[in-house]
Design a protein around this motif. Structure first.
Motif, PDB file in Angstrom:
ATOM      1  N   THR A  63      47.186  17.991  24.334  1.00 23.74           N
ATOM      2  CA  THR A  63      46.104  17.333  23.603  1.00 23.74           C
ATOM      3  C   THR A  63      45.214  18.308  22.855  1.00 23.74           C
ATOM      4  O   THR A  63      44.834  18.077  21.719  1.00 23.74           O
ATOM      5  CB  THR A  63      45.232  16.504  24.572  1.00 23.74           C
ATOM      6  N   LEU A  64      44.900  19.440  23.504  1.00 28.32           N
ATOM      7  CA  LEU A  64      43.965  20.372  22.881  1.00 28.32           C
ATOM      8  C   LEU A  64      44.533  20.949  21.592  1.00 28.32           C
ATOM      9  O   LEU A  64      43.862  20.964  20.555  1.00 28.32           O
ATOM     10  CB  LEU A  64      43.627  21.503  23.864  1.00 28.32           C
ATOM     11  N   SER A 140      42.432  15.224  31.540  1.00 29.06           N
ATOM     12  CA  SER A 140      42.142  16.346  30.640  1.00 29.06           C
ATOM     13  C   SER A 140      41.729  15.843  29.251  1.00 29.06           C
ATOM     14  O   SER A 140      40.880  16.446  28.598  1.00 29.06           O
ATOM     15  CB  SER A 140      43.369  17.249  30.516  1.00 29.06           C
ATOM     16  N   ASP A 141      42.308  14.709  28.823  1.00 29.10           N
ATOM     17  CA  ASP A 141      41.901  14.142  27.535  1.00 29.10           C
ATOM     18  C   ASP A 141      40.431  13.753  27.573  1.00 29.10           C
ATOM     19  O   ASP A 141      39.681  13.986  26.624  1.00 29.10           O
ATOM     20  CB  ASP A 141      42.741  12.900  27.213  1.00 29.10           C
ATOM     21  N   TYR A 143      38.148  15.000  29.515  1.00 28.08           N
ATOM     22  CA  TYR A 143      37.337  16.224  29.512  1.00 28.08           C
ATOM     23  C   TYR A 143      37.125  16.727  28.090  1.00 28.08           C
ATOM     24  O   TYR A 143      36.037  17.125  27.691  1.00 28.08           O
ATOM     25  CB  TYR A 143      38.012  17.335  30.338  1.00 28.08           C
ATOM     26  N   LEU A 144      38.203  16.680  27.310  1.00 28.92           N
ATOM     27  CA  LEU A 144      38.121  17.151  25.928  1.00 28.92           C
ATOM     28  C   LEU A 144      37.126  16.294  25.140  1.00 28.92           C
ATOM     29  O   LEU A 144      36.279  16.817  24.406  1.00 28.92           O
ATOM     30  CB  LEU A 144      39.502  17.086  25.282  1.00 28.92           C
ATOM     31  N   VAL A 197      39.361  14.414  18.448  1.00 28.47           N
ATOM     32  CA  VAL A 197      39.509  14.199  19.897  1.00 28.47           C
ATOM     33  C   VAL A 197      39.649  12.711  20.227  1.00 28.47           C
ATOM     34  O   VAL A 197      40.143  12.353  21.291  1.00 28.47           O
ATOM     35  CB  VAL A 197      38.342  14.799  20.721  1.00 28.47           C
TER      36      VAL A 197
END
Lengths: 292, 369
Positions: A63-64, A140-141, A143-144, A197
């Motif tokens: 994702t990042l 994690s998505d 978090y982003l 994002v």
């Protein structure tokens, strides 16, 4: 109902969408007031090749890195739009349509290259980024999204005074030493970051609604900039929560569209019943016998 | 069979860019964006009723939704509660969201793939064929050809009306032209064309087919007639270039064509006669000529008839490199001559300054001054 509200997937998705919608509502207000709402649409489409290029370089759907690719191509698209509008007689809306569609075309061309190439695998999910796949959002998505949203809001509040002056009185803002192009770029960079994002949550096409609709609602209820911002952020967040709930409760309803529909209902409601709304206006007119 | 793909592409590009000229002139490029997304809703609704992806009702319903989109946007922005660009962005995404929900909820197992609708693929066009007078022709080809003919007929019939309503809507209204009729007729055709093209090029790239050739032509000319012809030429050029590039690298045809359209636009944008590059070149040339003329004017003054390099350099704040470039040019063209260390005007240089004064209407230098 309680089951759904305490479900792990729901919590993750809802947390992500609510924060994203809050930040988008606030940042989007600036673009809407400046009459640049559709830049978000153009940039949203232009992120597509960025995602594919990032995938080609990294090789996995991380994702990042995909968001970084989206961010970079979004900025390239924005600069292209600016170059065209500043150095020719082409108007903003024409430039937007041109850049939006040709960058998307580049994305499609690259995508077909990746799909036909045995060196790359796991491409199936890439088109999800156009519509969004909130149901598959990972921790994690989220978090982003949280990191990007907090960063955006932080920058926004740090430069709040400058942004406010830049929006409402560009000439005065230049005379006191604020660089208008820099402000413009900063606001756009934040917008593009949020789009990048937010792709996984709501998709490239619908995210523009998340940027515009809350601002429209805010403007309908208040004339004070700060209030408009707060109303926009809050309604965005509420709509995101309700939309996520609906999509989790009913099956086969994608999260992005559900949020957008709730937001749209809010807009229609505000258009009718708000302080400046149509209903108040017609009552006012009847009272004072004004005909227009 | 592959060459049929090229024909479909060219016909699509011509049908769309013909209308694109008017969309660009009216500042409605982003309205096309809205239409091209919302026609999906019409397709989905008609599909639920007819259950047939090839039914002509799909085109009719989708076109109706396209026009309805324009109408809703106008209705919303006429309340003056919401700016037009915000209205566009909010209306089309809302309708698009409805369509996506309907597709994902009810059409999950039928053949109505979102990717195909949004992206389209002209490569598949030849697979859907129809027999006409014993000839097997791809569906898309004859459909788009008919639409191209309708568009041409529309433009020819209402050429004057289109021109006046595009350039001066207020005058057109006062002069009694039906601005609304032309507007909605144009928007109907845009919707119909977009629906017919979505199969081949997808609903997002169709925007590119509408506006890119028209905008490229708009950079070059100001007359509507020439703009139309140029736009059609760029449409064909982009299609051919896009088709062969995509064939060579094995890429999506429509996608490649759209990006090539941007490249064509950028080339024209940078290199046309008032483009970015040529205006930059012109500016530097003018600056150079002006600097040289100023040096000659200085030498023409009685008190400065003969000057050294240092004196000229300090007078105009020149670097030695710049000075040499100007002086070499002037010496070579015999405007000035060098005596020992001093520069002075030749007869030619005196004449030049004389004409420069006349050209810029400056007072003549008086000898007794």
């Amino acid at each position: 109902m309680i089951d759904i509200l305490s479900g792990y997937t729901f919590l993750i998705v809802a947390f992500g969408t609510v924060i994203l919608a809050f930040a988008s509502g606030i940042i989007g207000t600036v673009s809407v007031i400046k009459g640049q709402s559709l830049i978000g649409d153009a940039v949203g489409h232009a992120t597509f090749p960025g995602i594919v290029i990032a995938f080609m370089l990294v090789g996995i759907r991380d994702t990042l890195s995909l968001a970084l690719g989206a961010l970079i191509l979004g900025i390239v698209a924005f600069l292209t739009i600016q170059l065209i509008t500043e150095h020719s007689k082409i108007t903003l809306d024409s430039a937007l349509a041109l850049v939006l569609s040709s960058f998307f075309g580049l994305g499609m061309a690259l995508m077909s290259f990746v799909q036909g190439n045995p060196d790359f695998d796991g491409t199936q999910g890439l088109s999800d980024y156009i519509f969004g796949q909130a149901a598959y959002m990972l921790r994690s998505d989220v978090y982003l999204i949280i990191a990007a949203s907090i960063l955006s809001l932080l920058i926004f509040s740090l430069f709040y005074q400058q942004i406010k002056i830049y929006i409402f009185d560009p000439i005065y803002s230049r005379s006191i030493g604020i660089s208008n192009p820099l402000m413009n770029f900063m606001v756009l960079a934040i917008t593009i970051t949020l789009i990048a994002v937010g792709l996984k949550a709501v998709g490239a096409i619908l995210i523009v609604n998340l940027l515009i609709a809350p601002a429209v609602i805010g403007q309908l209820w208040s004339d004070r900039f700060l209030n408009v911002l707060l109303i926009a952020g809050t309604t965005g967040a509420i709509a995101a929560f309700i939309g996520t709930y609906i999509s989790t409760a009913g099956d086969d309803i994608a999260t992005g569209p559900a949020i957008i529909l709730v937001l749209s209902a809010f807009v229609v409601f505000s258009m009718l019943f708000s302080r400046k709304g149509l209903l108040r206006r017609s009552i006012h007119r009847r009272k004072f016998g004004e005909r227009t | 069979m592959m060459i049929e793909v090229l024909f479909v592409l060219i016909v699509t590009a011509m049908a769309t860019s013909l209308l694109g000229v008017f969309l660009v002139l009216r500042g409605m490029a982003m309205v096309t964006d809205a239409i091209s997304h919302t026609i999906l809703l019409g397709i989905v609704l008609a599909f639920f009723i007819t259950n047939d992806i090839r039914s002509p009702w799909l085109i009719i319903a989708a076109s109706l939704v396209g026009v309805l989109t324009v109408y809703i946007i106008e209705l919303v922005s006429q309340t003056r509660l919401i700016r037009q660009d915000a209205a566009i962005g909010f209306v089309f995404t809302a309708l698009f969201a409805v369509a996506i929900i309907l597709v994902s909820k009810y059409a999950g197992d039928v053949h109505l793939d979102m990717d195909v609708v949004l992206m389209g693929e002209v490569i598949f066009a030849p697979f859907n064929r129809i027999e006409i007078f014993g000839l097997s022709i791809p569906n898309a080809l004859w459909q788009l050809s008919i639409i191209l003919l309708i568009n041409i007929a529309f433009v020819l019939l209402f050429y004057k009306e289109l021109k006046i309503t595009s350039f001066d809507p207020k005058f057109a209204y006062i002069a009694g032209f039906s601005v609304a009729f032309i507007h909605y007729a144009l928007m109907t055709l845009v919707s119909v064309t977009a629906v017919a093209a979505f199969d081949a090029v997808g609903s997002i790239l169709v925007i590119n087919f509408f506006v890119a050739p028209a905008l490229t032509a708009y950079l070059l000319v100001r007359r509507m007639g020439t703009m139309i012809i140029l736009a059609l030429s760029f449409a064909v050029l982009n299609s051919v270039a896009g088709y062969y590039t995509s064939l060579y690298f094995d890429l999506s045809v429509a996608g490649t064509t759209s990006f090539i359209a941007l490249i064509t636009f950028m080339i024209v944008f940078l290199f046309n006669s008032n483009g970015w590059v040529s205006s930059f070149v012109q500016k530097t040339r003018q600056k150079k000529q002006f600097n040289r003329a100023m040096i000659l004017m200085l030498l023409n003054e009685k008190s400065h008839e003969s000057l050294t390099q240092e004196e000229i350099m300090s007078h105009f704040n020149l670097t030695p490199k710049r000075f040499n470039r100007h002086i070499d040019h002037l010496l070579m063209n015999e405007y000035i001559e060098k005596h020992n260390k001093n520069y002075r005007l030749t007869q030619r240089g005196v004449e030049f300054t004389h004409y420069t004064r006349i050209k810029y209407e400056l007072p003549e230098m008086n000898d007794h001054y």
